[in-house]
Design an enzyme around this catalytic site. Structure first.
Site, short mmCIF file in Angstrom:
data_model
loop_
_atom_site.label_atom_id
_atom_site.label_comp_id
_atom_site.label_asym_id
_atom_site.label_seq_id
_atom_site.Cartn_x
_atom_site.Cartn_y
_atom_site.Cartn_z
N GLY A 21 0.54 -4.95 0.52
CA GLY A 21 -0.80 -5.30 -0.65
C GLY A 21 -0.50 -6.01 -1.88
O GLY A 21 -1.02 -6.57 -2.56
N GLU A 56 -0.03 -9.37 -2.09
CA GLU A 56 -2.28 -9.22 -1.79
C GLU A 56 -2.39 -9.71 -2.90
O GLU A 56 -3.58 -10.28 -3.58
CB GLU A 56 -2.51 -8.56 -0.35
CG GLU A 56 -2.18 -9.21 0.77
CD GLU A 56 -2.56 -8.24 1.82
OE1 GLU A 56 -2.97 -6.93 1.69
OE2 GLU A 56 -3.34 -8.38 2.93
N GLU A 108 3.64 -5.57 7.12
CA GLU A 108 2.61 -4.64 7.53
C GLU A 108 3.26 -4.85 9.26
O GLU A 108 2.49 -3.69 10.54
CB GLU A 108 0.96 -5.24 7.74
CG GLU A 108 0.61 -4.96 6.35
CD GLU A 108 0.46 -6.28 5.40
OE1 GLU A 108 1.57 -7.13 5.60
OE2 GLU A 108 1.02 -5.53 4.17
N ALA A 140 0.95 -1.43 0.02
CA ALA A 140 0.58 0.16 0.48
C ALA A 140 1.10 0.87 0.09
O ALA A 140 1.79 1.03 0.39
CB ALA A 140 -0.90 -0.04 1.16
C1 3H9 Z 1 0.27 -2.81 3.02
O1 3H9 Z 1 0.95 -3.14 2.24
C2 3H9 Z 1 -1.06 -2.68 3.72
C3 3H9 Z 1 -2.18 -3.57 3.33
O2 3H9 Z 1 -1.72 -4.76 3.47
C4 3H9 Z 1 -3.62 -3.04 2.85
C5 3H9 Z 1 -3.86 -2.16 1.97
C6 3H9 Z 1 -5.23 -2.02 2.29
N1 3H9 Z 1 4.93 3.37 0.12
O3 3H9 Z 1 12.97 2.37 1.24
P1 3H9 Z 1 13.61 2.70 -0.45
C7 3H9 Z 1 9.23 5.03 -0.63
S1 3H9 Z 1 0.79 -1.94 4.37
C8 3H9 Z 1 4.89 4.73 0.14
O4 3H9 Z 1 14.75 3.74 -0.02
P2 3H9 Z 1 15.03 0.65 -0.94
C9 3H9 Z 1 10.33 5.44 0.38
O5 3H9 Z 1 9.66 5.90 1.11
C10 3H9 Z 1 2.56 -1.80 3.41
N2 3H9 Z 1 6.34 5.54 -0.01
O6 3H9 Z 1 13.98 2.02 -1.39
C11 3H9 Z 1 12.20 5.73 -0.69
O7 3H9 Z 1 10.93 7.27 -0.94
P3 3H9 Z 1 12.41 8.60 -0.58
C12 3H9 Z 1 3.37 -2.93 3.44
C13 3H9 Z 1 7.25 4.29 -0.14
O8 3H9 Z 1 15.21 -0.49 -3.13
C14 3H9 Z 1 11.60 5.45 -1.84
O9 3H9 Z 1 10.16 4.73 -1.75
N3 3H9 Z 1 4.16 -2.06 2.11
C15 3H9 Z 1 6.58 2.22 -0.19
O10 3H9 Z 1 15.91 0.31 -0.47
C16 3H9 Z 1 12.47 4.05 -1.52
O11 3H9 Z 1 12.29 2.91 -0.66
C17 3H9 Z 1 5.42 -1.79 3.35
O12 3H9 Z 1 5.96 -1.76 4.72
C18 3H9 Z 1 5.18 2.58 0.26
N4 3H9 Z 1 4.83 1.26 0.34
O13 3H9 Z 1 14.08 -0.54 -0.66
C19 3H9 Z 1 7.23 -2.41 1.91
N5 3H9 Z 1 8.20 2.01 0.20
O14 3H9 Z 1 12.95 7.92 -1.67
C20 3H9 Z 1 7.62 -0.75 2.40
C21 3H9 Z 1 9.04 2.45 0.02
O15 3H9 Z 1 11.50 9.57 -0.54
N6 3H9 Z 1 9.03 -0.81 1.44
N7 3H9 Z 1 8.51 3.97 -0.22
O16 3H9 Z 1 12.40 8.57 0.49
C22 3H9 Z 1 10.41 -1.20 1.99
O17 3H9 Z 1 10.40 -2.31 2.61
C23 3H9 Z 1 10.90 -0.96 0.41
O18 3H9 Z 1 10.49 0.65 0.53
C24 3H9 Z 1 11.41 -1.44 -0.45
C25 3H9 Z 1 12.55 -1.12 -1.57
C26 3H9 Z 1 11.94 -2.69 -0.27
C27 3H9 Z 1 10.33 -2.13 -0.88
#
Ligand code: 3H9
Length: 692
Positions: A105, A108, A128, A66
């Site tokens: 998400g 999912e 999450e 998400a």
């Molecule tokens: C969910 O999904 C709930 C659902 O079950 C239900 C829904 C109804 N959103 O980490 P990075 C941004 S909860 C917004 O440096 P990497 C991050 O802030 C969600 N922004 O890169 C950064 O921005 P900036 C479950 C996001 O390659 C840029 O992207 N998902 C999100 O080291 C690059 O990120 C998670 O918890 C996001 N979801 O790692 C996953 N994700 O450049 C969370 C990233 O402006 N994300 N950004 O600073 C991660 O674990 C890592 O970002 C990922 C990439 C592994 C994807």
């Protein structure tokens, strides 16, 4: 190819429709992505020539979850559950094609597709829980149906991703694609499904994998018990377990409604807000004012460490583990040998836990060059000094280092308090000098305070901030001041903790309150661990503080079996009657009246002066932003992530309330509680640190 909206495209390739999402940086499920997915699938369904649909993403990853930045804002349609229904109920087989990280998400979404294909480097997961949430779009209902309750709980409760190979083994992924050829492989897979007239497999309809849990409902209780320590204080764990239990006990339709309700309720909790704050704070911390992504950096191919004590050894291990050779220098052979053997033992202990192979231990130690020759530092690109915390000693080391280090080498001090500018002034190249303050144990703790001196050059700072994640650390840039952000704030808490025990609280009461708040250990347990004799000497001791008395009585902390607490062989702490007597007598000798002190006062006395100091640090510009201070506390001292760090906590309590308590304490206990100007201003304007 036709554009569906700004982030989605539909391509018809023979009988297969590709719905492609491209929304950098991580294809998070923003409104546009949700809309693109829904309308993409609808368009593919409406096309009579199409017999199968592939969902695929552009850029570095499949959907990473998400859009966390949309949480807390009014939700805009289409909502994710509606999009997922559309995919799952499609009349043609849908294949999710995964690369990068299919998380939350995003995973999912993949679970509602009828089939999944992934490149071997892809990872899947439901992180999450790390945001104080549970999966909110079917993860807790579909994953147990696919891989069984125990494995699903492991994935959901750890929040850690698993590899595409594991996904294949567990039956999450149907096929592994050739690396770099996901699109072709997914098209071929879809064509095969068409040829085989493959059924529309819906995970929701399965129940075979739920059977073992049906006959063993006690597994839920066992998981709670086994993880009680890890789950302590967090609200989301229990909900995650409850929701997976629903998957076993309730029909899918009911389980999914309840999951959504729990997810929406958790979204509103301060805990989840705190954890989301930490997620973004961590990424913000990497950004340094005045230093762009194009700032040239220096190459760090070898490192020198001065001092093979606990800190020097731990620091060296970070680089060895990251594949960077280290020359470590000591002044005596005994100290050098001792330091090297401690490092080896630490690696071997990790190997015993199965997290390293013995061959890897050998490789890492093989990168270490121990020496008594200071001149050997002349080859290093970065030299980190980790000698005893004494200004004259450090100045001497830097003067000498200036004579041997090669031009362009970066010279860092691991000081935890001292003035980097004064140290840099001992060299002819202060622009190459900065502080790198590691936290003990330096090979474990994630935080690195990067101290920017008055003359530190931009390229030096850029080099170190970019090197930091490569050695597994989270860096926070701070300015020169006594104790920097970390120890400057810690000093406030420790001072109040000492005052509290003179006024009538016991050390174990103060520690209990801090631990109940969520800290891994309290002020006194921490002092015992560090050693009470840091900076103490028998010659100058005057029995003028509790600490001095304890040291004189041989109670110098854990290492001597006694400090504030008594310790048994296994280093378990027990309250000490002797210490209570020492404190009581000392307080009486100083004319300090003892009284009963409530938990609330103990907590506020320890935490509010820290917040106040944080405000001073901000107003003096010694930290770039309030969220950096939060990162220092979360990763340097284990501040509970569900309370977001001290500055987030202050915002959550309300700055007016914090200010008025500080004023009350100031009138009762004096100017240790004098509010910072910034706190006064923000409280008066109804502001918050997070917006300052
Ligand atoms: C969910 O999904 C709930 C659902 O079950 C239900 C829904 C109804 N959103 O980490 P990075 C941004 S909860 C917004 O440096 P990497 C991050 O802030 C969600 N922004 O890169 C950064 O921005 P900036 C479950 C996001 O390659 C840029 O992207 N998902 C999100 O080291 C690059 O990120 C998670 O918890 C996001 N979801 O790692 C996953 N994700 O450049 C969370 C990233 O402006 N994300 N950004 O600073 C991660 O674990 C890592 O970002 C990922 C990439 C592994 C994807």
């Amino acid at each position: 190819m036709v554009a569906i909206n700004s982030v989605a495209e539909l391509t018809i390739d023979g009988e297969v429709a590709l719905v492609a999402i491209d929304s950098p940086p991580v294809n998070a499920l923003s409104q546009a992505v949700r809309d693109g997915l829904k309308r993409g699938v609808e368009a593919a369904e409406a096309n009579g020539a199409v017999k199968a649909i592939v969902i695929i993403c552009g850029g570095r990853t499949f959907i990473a979850g998400a859009d966390i930045s949309e949480f807390g804002k009014p939700p805009a349609p289409p909502h994710l559950p509606e999009v997922l229904d559309r995919i799952e109920n499609a009349s043609k087989p849908v294949v999710a094609a995964l690369h990068g990280t299919a998380l939350g998400g995003g995973f999912e979404v993949a679970l509602t597709a009828h089939y999944r294909i992934a490149v071997p480097s892809a990872k899947c997961g439901l992180p999450e829980i790390k945001l104080g949430l549970i999966p909110g779009a079917g993860g807790t209902q579909r994953l147990p149906r696919l891989i069984g309750v125990e494995k699903a709980l492991e994935v959901i409760l750890s929040g850690s991703p698993f590899s595409a190979r594991e996904a294949k083994e567990w039956g999450v992924v149907d096929e592994l694609a050739e690396e770099g050829k996901l699109r072709e492989s997914a098209l071929a897979f879809a064509r095969r499904l068409i040829a085989e007239k493959a059924p529309l497999r819906k995970v929701r309809d399965r129940s075979d994998k739920l059977e073992p849990a049906r006959s063993h409902p006690e597994i839920f209780e066992a998981i709670r018990k086994a993880n009680a320590g890890k789950f302590r204080g967090f609200e989301a764990w229990e909900k995650a377990i409850e929701s997976v239990k629903n998957a076993v006990e309730l029909p899918f339709e009911e389980g999914i409604v309840k999951e959504r309700e729990m997810f929406m309720a958790l979204l509103q909790t301060t805990q989840s807000k705190a954890q989301r704050h930490v997620f973004f704070a961590e990424r913000q911390a990497a950004k340094v004012e005045g230093i762009g992504a194009d700032e040239p950096t220096r190459r760090i191919a070898s490192v020198g460490v001065i001092g093979a004590g606990t800190m020097g050894g731990g620091i060296a291990m970070n680089f060895l583990s990251a594949g960077i050779p280290v020359t470590i220098v000591e002044t005596s052979k005994e100290a050098l040998d001792r330091g090297v053997s401690v490092m080896r033992r630490n690696y071997e202990a990790t190997a015993k836990k199965g997290r390293l192979t013995m061959a890897e231990v050998g490789e890492r130690m093989g990168r270490l060059a121990p020496t008594l020759d200071f001149g050997a530092l002349g080859k290093a690109d970065l030299v980190i000094e980790a000698v005893f915390e004494n200004m004259d000693l450090k100045k001497g080391v830097f003067e000498r280092l200036d004579g041997v280090a090669k031009p362009g080498a970066i010279l860092a001090s691991n000081t935890s308090y001292l003035d980097i500018d004064a140290i840099a002034a001992k060299t002819k190249r202060p622009e190459d000098v900065l502080g790198m303050h590691f936290f003990s144990p330096a090979n474990v703790m994630r935080l690195l305070e990067i101290v920017r001196g008055a003359k530190t050059s931009k390229s030096v700072l850029a080099t170190i901030t970019r090197l930091t994640p490569k050695i597994g650390k989270i860096g926070v840039v701070v300015g020169v001041c006594h104790g920097f952000v970390s120890n400057r704030m810690l000093a406030q808490r420790q001072r109040e903790a000492m005052k509290l025990i003179l006024e009538g609280a016991t050390p174990w009461d103060v520690d209990r309150v801090q631990v109940e708040f969520g800290m891994p250990m309290g002020s006194f347990a921490m002092s015992d661990l560090a050693g009470l004799d840091i900076g103490w000497s028998a010659e100058t001791s005057k029995r003028s503080t509790i600490r001095e008395i304890l040291c004189e009585e041989g109670r110098r902390g854990q290492k001597t079996g006694a400090g504030f607490y008594d310790y048994d062989e296994a280093r378990n702490a027990k309250p000490s009657a002797r210490v209570e007597t020492i404190i009581r007598e000392f307080a009486a000798s100083k004319g300090i009246a003892q009284r009963a002190i409530g938990d609330g006062e103990m907590l506020e006395r320890c935490v509010y002066p820290m917040i106040n100091e944080g405000a001073k640090i901000l107003q003096e510009g010694k930290a770039q932003r309030a969220s950096d201070i939060d990162i220092v506390w979360v990763y340097g001292y284990g501040w509970p992530v569900y309370r977001g760090g001290p500055m987030f906590y202050a915002d959550a309590v309300g700055l007016k309330a914090v200010l008025s308590k500080l004023k009350e304490f100031q009138s009762r206990f004096g100017d240790d509680f004098k509010p910072a100007a910034l706190l006064e201003t923000l409280a008066a304007d109804g502001g918050a640190f997070s917006h300052s």
